[in-house]
Design a protein around this motif. Structure first.
Motif, short mmCIF file in Angstrom:
data_model
loop_
_atom_site.label_atom_id
_atom_site.label_comp_id
_atom_site.label_asym_id
_atom_site.label_seq_id
_atom_site.Cartn_x
_atom_site.Cartn_y
_atom_site.Cartn_z
N THR A 60 82.88 23.51 50.23
CA THR A 60 84.02 23.45 49.31
C THR A 60 85.27 24.03 49.96
O THR A 60 85.18 24.89 50.83
CB THR A 60 83.77 24.24 48.00
OG1 THR A 60 83.55 25.60 48.31
CG2 THR A 60 82.61 23.68 47.21
N LEU A 61 86.40 23.55 49.52
CA LEU A 61 87.69 24.14 49.82
C LEU A 61 88.36 24.30 48.46
O LEU A 61 88.52 23.32 47.73
CB LEU A 61 88.53 23.27 50.74
CG LEU A 61 89.88 23.84 51.15
CD1 LEU A 61 89.71 25.09 52.02
CD2 LEU A 61 90.70 22.81 51.90
N GLU A 62 88.69 25.54 48.10
CA GLU A 62 89.27 25.83 46.79
C GLU A 62 90.67 26.38 46.95
O GLU A 62 90.92 27.19 47.83
CB GLU A 62 88.45 26.90 46.06
CG GLU A 62 87.03 26.55 45.81
CD GLU A 62 86.24 27.74 45.26
OE1 GLU A 62 86.85 28.74 44.83
OE2 GLU A 62 85.00 27.66 45.26
N LEU A 63 91.56 25.94 46.08
CA LEU A 63 92.88 26.54 45.96
C LEU A 63 92.78 27.50 44.78
O LEU A 63 92.33 27.12 43.70
CB LEU A 63 93.94 25.48 45.67
CG LEU A 63 95.34 26.04 45.51
CD1 LEU A 63 96.27 25.41 46.52
CD2 LEU A 63 95.85 25.83 44.11
N ARG A 64 93.14 28.77 45.02
CA ARG A 64 92.99 29.81 44.00
C ARG A 64 94.33 30.48 43.74
O ARG A 64 95.07 30.77 44.67
CB ARG A 64 91.96 30.83 44.48
CG ARG A 64 90.63 30.19 44.83
CD ARG A 64 89.75 31.09 45.66
NE ARG A 64 89.35 32.30 45.00
CZ ARG A 64 88.31 32.41 44.17
NH1 ARG A 64 87.57 31.36 43.93
NH2 ARG A 64 88.02 33.55 43.60
N LYS A 89 101.86 24.46 41.36
CA LYS A 89 103.08 24.95 40.73
C LYS A 89 103.99 25.56 41.79
O LYS A 89 103.53 26.28 42.67
CB LYS A 89 102.74 26.00 39.66
CG LYS A 89 103.95 26.49 38.90
CD LYS A 89 103.56 27.45 37.81
CE LYS A 89 104.80 27.93 37.08
NZ LYS A 89 104.47 28.86 36.01
N GLU A 90 105.28 25.26 41.70
CA GLU A 90 106.23 25.80 42.66
C GLU A 90 106.40 27.30 42.48
O GLU A 90 106.27 27.83 41.38
CB GLU A 90 107.59 25.10 42.53
CG GLU A 90 108.31 25.40 41.24
CD GLU A 90 109.70 24.78 41.18
OE1 GLU A 90 110.24 24.38 42.22
OE2 GLU A 90 110.24 24.71 40.07
N GLY A 91 106.65 28.00 43.59
CA GLY A 91 106.99 29.42 43.56
C GLY A 91 105.89 30.37 43.14
O GLY A 91 106.19 31.48 42.72
N VAL A 92 104.62 29.98 43.24
CA VAL A 92 103.53 30.89 42.88
C VAL A 92 102.76 31.31 44.14
O VAL A 92 102.76 30.61 45.15
CB VAL A 92 102.53 30.27 41.86
CG1 VAL A 92 103.21 29.95 40.56
CG2 VAL A 92 101.84 29.05 42.44
N ASN A 93 102.10 32.44 44.05
CA ASN A 93 101.22 32.87 45.13
C ASN A 93 99.85 32.23 44.95
O ASN A 93 99.35 32.14 43.83
CB ASN A 93 101.08 34.40 45.14
CG ASN A 93 102.35 35.07 45.59
OD1 ASN A 93 103.20 34.48 46.26
ND2 ASN A 93 102.51 36.32 45.22
N TYR A 94 99.28 31.79 46.06
CA TYR A 94 97.97 31.16 46.03
C TYR A 94 97.28 31.42 47.36
O TYR A 94 97.91 31.86 48.33
CB TYR A 94 98.08 29.64 45.78
CG TYR A 94 98.71 28.90 46.92
CD1 TYR A 94 97.92 28.31 47.91
CD2 TYR A 94 100.09 28.78 47.04
CE1 TYR A 94 98.50 27.64 48.97
CE2 TYR A 94 100.68 28.12 48.09
CZ TYR A 94 99.87 27.54 49.06
OH TYR A 94 100.45 26.88 50.11
N ASN A 95 95.99 31.16 47.40
CA ASN A 95 95.27 31.20 48.67
C ASN A 95 94.15 30.19 48.63
O ASN A 95 93.85 29.61 47.58
CB ASN A 95 94.73 32.61 48.96
CG ASN A 95 93.51 32.95 48.15
OD1 ASN A 95 93.49 32.80 46.94
ND2 ASN A 95 92.47 33.41 48.81
#
Length: 191
Positions: A60-64, A89-95
């Protein structure tokens, strides 16, 4: 033309040197050495193990992202996401979090290499080492999990226009590509 032929410079891992043994060579190391035998057993190395099929399987590859409803998006690695881009969503932190298995060989220097294009122009290129210098098959078939550092998504009207095409790849120190897939995303004001 295969993915390996296209843009091969984008997916060439950084070079590292070192002495490398195959799984069979590890298995052939002297069995009389008790500590070596215990070490090989802890890695699941046996001379009669299966040695066919892919060395690495990306599960899996997950965007969190904390502010995201549901907290994660699991990407479809069959390249269906290329034609149906995910929304970020623009301007949010993710990993990203990657889950993978090492099947039958010890692999060293695994890296996740990613190139992002928009309208055919490279806009980002990243290379992330998957922590360990080498990975081995787990005797229980357990998967490895790697969380990548957090980053911020772009924002603004120009960032929201168009689709971002991404090619991701898992490559080892020898330049062998173990997994490769294309996917896409769009930026929006909301998830």
């Amino acid at each position: 033309m295969s993915h390996a032929d296209e843009d091969s410079g984008d997916f060439a891992p950084s070079a590292s040197t070192g002495y490398k043994l195959t799984l069979d060579q590890y298995a052939q190391l002297p069995a009389e050495d008790e500590s070596l035998a215990r070490w090989k057993a802890s890695l699941g190395i046996a001379p009669s193990g299966p040695t066919t099929g892919p060395k690495v399987t990306v599960e899996t590859l997950e965007l969190r992202s904390t502010p995201m409803p549901g907290k994660k998006i699991v990407l479809d690695l069959t390249n269906e996401t290329k034609n149906n881009p995910i929304i970020i969503k623009e301007g949010v932190n993710y990993n990203f979090r990657i889950t993978f298995k090492v099947n039958h060989s010890i692999v060293s220097g695994l890296r996740h290499i990613q190139r992002v294009k928009r309208a055919g122009i490279n806009v980002d290129h990243s290379e992330q080492r998957l922590d360990s210098d080498s990975y081995h098959p787990h005797p229980t078939g357990e998967a490895y999990v790697k969380d990548f550092p957090e980053e911020a998504s772009p924002s603004g009207i120009f960032a929201r226009s168009g689709t971002y095409a991404v090619r991701s790849s898992i490559v080892d120190d020898d330049g062998e590509i173990h997994a490769e897939w294309d996917w896409g995303y769009k930026l929006a004001k909301e998830w």
